[in-house]
Design a protein around this motif. Structure first.
Motif, PDB file in Angstrom:
ATOM      1  N   ILE A 205      39.914 -28.931  38.230  1.00 27.67           N
ATOM      2  CA  ILE A 205      40.132 -28.222  39.507  1.00 27.67           C
ATOM      3  C   ILE A 205      41.622 -27.916  39.656  1.00 27.67           C
ATOM      4  CG2 ILE A 205      39.972 -28.450  42.026  1.00 27.67           C
ATOM      5  CD1 ILE A 205      37.280 -29.893  41.558  1.00 27.67           C
ATOM      6  N   TYR A 206      42.457 -28.841  39.174  1.00 26.07           N
ATOM      7  CA  TYR A 206      43.909 -28.587  39.170  1.00 26.07           C
ATOM      8  C   TYR A 206      44.231 -27.332  38.332  1.00 26.07           C
ATOM      9  CZ  TYR A 206      48.462 -28.848  36.943  1.00 26.07           C
ATOM     10  OH  TYR A 206      49.663 -28.508  36.410  1.00 26.07           O
ATOM     11  N   LEU A 207      43.573 -27.193  37.171  1.00 26.67           N
ATOM     12  CA  LEU A 207      43.860 -26.021  36.324  1.00 26.67           C
ATOM     13  C   LEU A 207      43.367 -24.728  36.987  1.00 26.67           C
ATOM     14  CD1 LEU A 207      43.075 -27.672  32.875  1.00 26.67           C
ATOM     15  CD2 LEU A 207      45.311 -26.818  33.608  1.00 26.67           C
ATOM     16  N   ILE A 208      42.292 -24.838  37.744  1.00 28.06           N
ATOM     17  CA  ILE A 208      41.819 -23.672  38.514  1.00 28.06           C
ATOM     18  C   ILE A 208      42.911 -23.258  39.498  1.00 28.06           C
ATOM     19  CG2 ILE A 208      40.191 -22.933  40.321  1.00 28.06           C
ATOM     20  CD1 ILE A 208      38.087 -24.774  38.994  1.00 28.06           C
ATOM     21  N   GLN A 209      43.430 -24.261  40.180  1.00 28.84           N
ATOM     22  CA  GLN A 209      44.465 -24.009  41.193  1.00 28.84           C
ATOM     23  C   GLN A 209      45.706 -23.385  40.565  1.00 28.84           C
ATOM     24  OE1 GLN A 209      45.008 -27.633  43.403  1.00 28.84           O
ATOM     25  NE2 GLN A 209      46.849 -26.835  44.401  1.00 28.84           N
ATOM     26  N   GLU A 210      46.111 -23.895  39.403  1.00 27.45           N
ATOM     27  CA  GLU A 210      47.290 -23.329  38.731  1.00 27.45           C
ATOM     28  C   GLU A 210      47.032 -21.871  38.341  1.00 27.45           C
ATOM     29  OE1 GLU A 210      50.304 -24.421  38.516  1.00 27.45           O
ATOM     30  OE2 GLU A 210      49.742 -26.295  39.488  1.00 27.45           O
ATOM     31  N   GLY A 211      45.805 -21.591  37.907  1.00 27.56           N
ATOM     32  CA  GLY A 211      45.449 -20.210  37.541  1.00 27.56           C
ATOM     33  C   GLY A 211      45.574 -19.287  38.750  1.00 27.56           C
TER      34      GLY A 211
ATOM     35  N   PHE B 224      48.783  -2.813  34.949  1.00 21.44           N
ATOM     36  CA  PHE B 224      48.697  -4.124  34.286  1.00 21.44           C
ATOM     37  C   PHE B 224      49.871  -4.358  33.334  1.00 21.44           C
ATOM     38  CE2 PHE B 224      44.502  -3.592  35.957  1.00 21.44           C
ATOM     39  CZ  PHE B 224      44.199  -4.870  36.402  1.00 21.44           C
ATOM     40  N   PRO B 225      51.078  -4.536  33.894  1.00 26.67           N
ATOM     41  CA  PRO B 225      52.261  -4.697  33.048  1.00 26.67           C
ATOM     42  C   PRO B 225      52.101  -5.855  32.058  1.00 26.67           C
ATOM     43  CG  PRO B 225      52.864  -4.598  35.366  1.00 26.67           C
ATOM     44  CD  PRO B 225      51.375  -4.688  35.312  1.00 26.67           C
ATOM     45  N   LYS B 226      52.491  -5.581  30.815  1.00 21.29           N
ATOM     46  CA  LYS B 226      52.324  -6.589  29.759  1.00 21.29           C
ATOM     47  C   LYS B 226      53.113  -7.856  30.101  1.00 21.29           C
ATOM     48  CE  LYS B 226      52.714  -7.053  24.817  1.00 21.29           C
ATOM     49  NZ  LYS B 226      53.868  -7.006  23.990  1.00 21.29           N
ATOM     50  N   SER B 227      54.285  -7.661  30.726  1.00 18.43           N
ATOM     51  CA  SER B 227      55.144  -8.822  31.003  1.00 18.43           C
ATOM     52  C   SER B 227      54.441  -9.834  31.921  1.00 18.43           C
ATOM     53  CB  SER B 227      56.449  -8.362  31.648  1.00 18.43           C
ATOM     54  OG  SER B 227      56.147  -7.585  32.779  1.00 18.43           O
ATOM     55  N   ASP B 228      53.673  -9.344  32.895  1.00 14.96           N
ATOM     56  CA  ASP B 228      52.948 -10.256  33.791  1.00 14.96           C
ATOM     57  C   ASP B 228      51.915 -11.054  33.006  1.00 14.96           C
ATOM     58  OD1 ASP B 228      54.340  -9.330  35.957  1.00 14.96           O
ATOM     59  OD2 ASP B 228      52.775  -7.944  36.632  1.00 14.96           O
ATOM     60  N   MET B 229      51.200 -10.315  32.160  1.00 18.98           N
ATOM     61  CA  MET B 229      50.142 -10.951  31.373  1.00 18.98           C
ATOM     62  C   MET B 229      50.713 -12.024  30.449  1.00 18.98           C
ATOM     63  SD  MET B 229      47.474  -8.328  29.757  1.00 18.98           S
ATOM     64  CE  MET B 229      47.643  -6.841  30.683  1.00 18.98           C
ATOM     65  N   VAL B 230      51.817 -11.672  29.781  1.00 19.12           N
ATOM     66  CA  VAL B 230      52.428 -12.603  28.825  1.00 19.12           C
ATOM     67  C   VAL B 230      52.882 -13.862  29.564  1.00 19.12           C
ATOM     68  CG1 VAL B 230      54.416 -12.930  27.293  1.00 19.12           C
ATOM     69  CG2 VAL B 230      53.069 -10.827  27.165  1.00 19.12           C
ATOM     70  N   GLU B 231      53.549 -13.645  30.693  1.00 18.76           N
ATOM     71  CA  GLU B 231      54.035 -14.787  31.465  1.00 18.76           C
ATOM     72  C   GLU B 231      52.869 -15.674  31.919  1.00 18.76           C
ATOM     73  OE1 GLU B 231      56.972 -16.025  32.176  1.00 18.76           O
ATOM     74  OE2 GLU B 231      56.316 -17.471  33.710  1.00 18.76           O
ATOM     75  N   TYR B 232      51.810 -15.025  32.414  1.00 20.49           N
ATOM     76  CA  TYR B 232      50.643 -15.775  32.889  1.00 20.49           C
ATOM     77  C   TYR B 232      50.050 -16.598  31.745  1.00 20.49           C
ATOM     78  CZ  TYR B 232      46.139 -16.840  35.045  1.00 20.49           C
ATOM     79  OH  TYR B 232      45.042 -17.497  35.553  1.00 20.49           O
ATOM     80  N   ASN B 233      49.856 -15.946  30.620  1.00 17.70           N
ATOM     81  CA  ASN B 233      49.199 -16.635  29.502  1.00 17.70           C
ATOM     82  C   ASN B 233      50.057 -17.775  28.957  1.00 17.70           C
ATOM     83  OD1 ASN B 233      46.788 -15.214  29.557  1.00 17.70           O
ATOM     84  ND2 ASN B 233      47.669 -13.499  28.403  1.00 17.70           N
ATOM     85  N   GLN B 234      51.372 -17.537  28.897  1.00 12.22           N
ATOM     86  CA  GLN B 234      52.253 -18.613  28.388  1.00 12.22           C
ATOM     87  C   GLN B 234      52.229 -19.804  29.331  1.00 12.22           C
ATOM     88  OE1 GLN B 234      56.074 -16.771  27.850  1.00 12.22           O
ATOM     89  NE2 GLN B 234      55.590 -16.082  25.770  1.00 12.22           N
ATOM     90  N   ARG B 235      52.277 -19.498  30.626  1.00  7.32           N
ATOM     91  CA  ARG B 235      52.307 -20.567  31.614  1.00  7.32           C
ATOM     92  C   ARG B 235      51.010 -21.387  31.570  1.00  7.32           C
ATOM     93  NH1 ARG B 235      54.031 -19.093  37.723  1.00  7.32           N
ATOM     94  NH2 ARG B 235      55.690 -17.927  36.743  1.00  7.32           N
ATOM     95  N   MET B 236      49.886 -20.668  31.507  1.00  3.78           N
ATOM     96  CA  MET B 236      48.610 -21.390  31.494  1.00  3.78           C
ATOM     97  C   MET B 236      48.432 -22.167  30.187  1.00  3.78           C
ATOM     98  SD  MET B 236      47.559 -20.983  34.481  1.00  3.78           S
ATOM     99  CE  MET B 236      46.044 -21.916  34.325  1.00  3.78           C
ATOM    100  N   ASP B 237      48.923 -21.589  29.085  1.00  9.83           N
ATOM    101  CA  ASP B 237      48.844 -22.327  27.808  1.00  9.83           C
ATOM    102  C   ASP B 237      49.571 -23.662  27.927  1.00  9.83           C
ATOM    103  OD1 ASP B 237      47.410 -20.378  26.640  1.00  9.83           O
ATOM    104  OD2 ASP B 237      48.969 -19.676  25.260  1.00  9.83           O
ATOM    105  N   LEU B 238      50.763 -23.618  28.530  1.00 14.01           N
ATOM    106  CA  LEU B 238      51.533 -24.856  28.686  1.00 14.01           C
ATOM    107  C   LEU B 238      50.768 -25.882  29.512  1.00 14.01           C
ATOM    108  CD1 LEU B 238      55.241 -23.855  29.362  1.00 14.01           C
ATOM    109  CD2 LEU B 238      54.324 -25.129  27.427  1.00 14.01           C
TER     110      LEU B 238
ATOM    111  N   PHE C 227      56.508 -27.210  33.693  1.00  8.61           N
ATOM    112  CA  PHE C 227      55.100 -26.937  34.006  1.00  8.61           C
ATOM    113  C   PHE C 227      54.269 -28.078  33.451  1.00  8.61           C
ATOM    114  CE2 PHE C 227      56.873 -22.620  33.791  1.00  8.61           C
ATOM    115  CZ  PHE C 227      56.596 -22.227  35.089  1.00  8.61           C
ATOM    116  N   GLY C 228      53.317 -28.523  34.201  1.00  7.04           N
ATOM    117  CA  GLY C 228      52.471 -29.615  33.725  1.00  7.04           C
ATOM    118  C   GLY C 228      52.118 -30.508  34.883  1.00  7.04           C
ATOM    119  N   ALA C 229      50.874 -30.990  34.882  1.00  7.52           N
ATOM    120  CA  ALA C 229      50.379 -31.737  36.035  1.00  7.52           C
ATOM    121  C   ALA C 229      51.043 -33.087  36.188  1.00  7.52           C
ATOM    122  CB  ALA C 229      48.880 -31.945  35.893  1.00  7.52           C
ATOM    123  N   PHE C 230      51.399 -33.719  35.064  1.00  7.93           N
ATOM    124  CA  PHE C 230      51.719 -35.138  35.142  1.00  7.93           C
ATOM    125  C   PHE C 230      53.212 -35.427  35.021  1.00  7.93           C
ATOM    126  CE2 PHE C 230      47.288 -34.780  33.871  1.00  7.93           C
ATOM    127  CZ  PHE C 230      46.718 -35.483  34.917  1.00  7.93           C
ATOM    128  N   LEU C 231      53.729 -36.106  36.030  1.00  2.00           N
ATOM    129  CA  LEU C 231      55.140 -36.481  36.071  1.00  2.00           C
ATOM    130  C   LEU C 231      55.341 -37.741  35.225  1.00  2.00           C
ATOM    131  CD1 LEU C 231      55.696 -35.936  39.896  1.00  2.00           C
ATOM    132  CD2 LEU C 231      56.432 -34.448  38.029  1.00  2.00           C
TER     133      LEU C 231
END
Ligand SMILES: Cc1cc2nc3c(=O)[nH]c(=O)nc-3n(C[C@H](O)[C@H](O)[C@H](O)COP(=O)(O)OP(=O)(O)OC[C@H]3O[C@@H](n4cnc5c(N)ncnc54)[C@H](O)[C@@H]3O)c2cc1C
Length: 502
Positions: A345-351, A364-378, A432-436
């Motif tokens: 559910i946390y990953l849903i929220q981050e998405g 649909f600028p490529k830069s937005d997509m790239v940033e989104y995908n990199q962030r979610m991958d992390l 980026f990442g759920a756990f401190l």
């Protein structure tokens, strides 16, 4: 070029969280949001434990905590208790919070590590307010005064996910989301650029949109079946691939934490809600049959079963990209990591958060997509590493599964983190990442990974000063916990109890 219409396919937790989140944030932007769901297909029907981040999601939507808890039959959650992970008989709580309080700006666990190396045998958990309170079944909200030990934690909820989706549905419909009941049977893509233009339902209705959100669950109707995005299979690291879930009557005191007990070929969850306890056995089918897994689960229930056991199949991993063309996958369609630390559910929220921040226009600028995908991958990779830590930081040798994990070669990102902890008890903080760091410390320490040395910064305090601070910390935790109400009484106190309303 502004996006005028969004279509969300799927009405599970992901679909309704996305609908409520987008509708709230895009209010007054004149964007129409449609959500399609199919009662015939239904939802995955599990997902009851959460991380503290969910409070920020609910708060942003202006949701009242007591009515939300009442409607979803929720309990409070201060952490997760792990049983039998390091060795059989081991038990520790990963709290949503700190160990102690910093001394001269340095985290308390560094001081404790120095004491341990000089022969002190106390457990780190004794210095954590949320651990001690949770173990005694007590709960209160964190104090807003940061000088108090009662301020050193966060909390989450354990709730009925189906009721949460219904709760959010009402909220989302009130702020303009249009729900359509029906089964998507065809997806129309543009011949030139492959973008999705519309979806067709069984009853011939065609729904078009500029942006599609795939919340269709494991099947990944748009992101995979239509766009063939591909899946990064992580089962070489996290091979558990099945689960059986069953709810039972609760016995004993209402506990403000989830429990995860390691088994020979997987692990078992226990999630206490107000009206029942959710249980499940996650396992690797290479080493145990479905029947045996079900038998082990039903044999260890604390009370009579309330539901038939539900069988689930999955493959750990993530979609190669979660935003592809004009489709963003959120929820199980984006990937799956087993629920050991309640992260889905946390990953849903981050998405949702990342999509709102990087909200595109029709180009649909490529830069937005790239940033989104990199962030979610992390996010996914870091959760993966954290989950894997529980399996590889083990001394168990009583089954083929544990022997497999003791000898597993795991990702460098995780090895580096373990090495830095074993060196001088240091854990770097991720952006980026759920756990401190305290979460990593809880698991490494709880599963007997002991640093060889300590962080030299603690030498700036004298041994006498450290001993006095530790003593006074223990006293303030004991005092604070004594004054903390029972978990059930607190639920009643704030008007969140379902008693009398079931
Ligand atoms: C064993 C297990 C335990 C879990 N435990 C936890 C936990 O403790 N904590 C946590 O955070 N998460 C947990 N999760 C994950 C959690 O269940 C999911 O993240 C969450 O439920 C979101 O699911 P979803 O909405 O993506 O998919 P689903 O719930 O599967 O919803 C999919 C939606 O898509 C619709 N749909 C599909 N196909 C079509 C179609 N053709 N036409 C129209 N509609 C369609 C369905 O009707 C449904 O509404 C767990 C998962 C599993 C498997």
């Amino acid at each position: 070029m502004k996006i005028e219409k969004i279509c969300i396919v799927g009405g599970g937790t992901a679909g309704w969280m996305t609908a409520a989140g987008l509708a709230h944030r895009l209010q007054n932007s004149n964007i129409k949001i449609d959500l399609i769901e199919s009662n015939q297909i239904g939802t995955v029907g599990v997902g009851e434990a959460t991380l503290p981040h969910i409070r920020f999601f609910n708060n942003t939507l202006g949701i009242n905590e007591a009515s939300f808890m009442k409607e979803t039959k929720a309990t409070f959650k201060m952490g997760i208790e792990f049983c039998d992970w390091g060795k059989l008989g081991d038990r520790y709580i990963h709290p949503f919070g700190d160990f102690g309080m910093p001394i001269n700006g340095i985290e308390f666990y560094h001081y404790w590590n120095k004491l341990r190396l000089s022969g002190d045998t106390s457990h780190l958990g004794e210095y954590s307010y949320p651990v001690v309170a949770a173990q005694l079944g007590k709960f209160r909200r964190p104090d807003t005064d940061s000088s108090k030990i009662e301020s050193t934690f966060g909390y989450a909820y354990q709730f009925d996910a189906g009721l949460y989706a219904k709760f959010l549905r009402r909220h989302a419909e009130k702020i303009g989301v249009l729900r359509t009941e029906g089964k998507v049977i065809h997806i129309n893509c543009n011949n030139e650029n492959g973008f999705i233009e519309s979806v067709k339902l069984e009853n011939e209705t065609v729904i078009s949109a500029d942006l599609f959100i795939d919340c269709s669950g494991f099947r990944g109707l748009l992101i995979e079946q239509a766009l063939k995005t591909g899946y990064d299979d992580w089962s070489k690291w996290l091979p558990c691939n099945r689960a059986i879930a069953v709810a039972c009557e609760t016995r004993g005191k209402s506990l403000p934490y989830t429990r995860a007990t390691a088994r020979k070929s997987g692990w078992q969850w226990r999630i206490p809600l107000q009206h029942r306890t959710g249980n499940g056995h996650v396992y690797w089918n290479e080493f145990i049959s479905d029947d045996e897994a079900a038998h082990q689960l039903t044999n260890t229930l604390e009370g009579p079963a309330l539901t038939e056991p539900k069988q689930l199949y999955f493959k750990t991993g993530k979609r190669r990209v979660m935003w592809n063309k004009n489709v963003v996958a959120i929820g199980l369609s984006a990937g799956f990591l087993e629920p050991l630390e309640s992260t889905s559910i946390y990953l849903i929220q981050e998405g949702i958060t990342a999509l709102i921040e990087l909200f595109p226009d029709k180009t649909f600028p490529k830069s937005d997509m790239v940033e989104y995908n990199q962030r979610m991958d992390l996010h996914y990779e870091r959760v993966r590493d954290f989950l894997l830590l529980h399996y590889v930081a083990t001394q168990r040798d009583d089954s083929e599964m544990w022997n497999h994990f003791r000898n597993l070669k795991f990702p460098e990102s995780l090895q580096d983190r373990i090495d830095s902890w074993l060196g001088r008890g240091y854990i770097a903080r991720y952006e980026f990442g759920a756990f401190l760091p305290p979460s990593w410390v809880a698991v490494m320490n709880g599963q007997n990974l002991n640093p060889k040395a300590y962080d030299l910064r603690v030498n700036s305090s004298s041994s006498l000063e450290i001993t006095q601070k530790v003593k006074s910390l223990s006293a303030s935790i004991n005092h604070a916990v004594q004054n903390t109400p029972d978990h059930q009484s607190f639920i009643e106190l704030i008007g969140a109890s379902i008693n009398g309303t079931t």
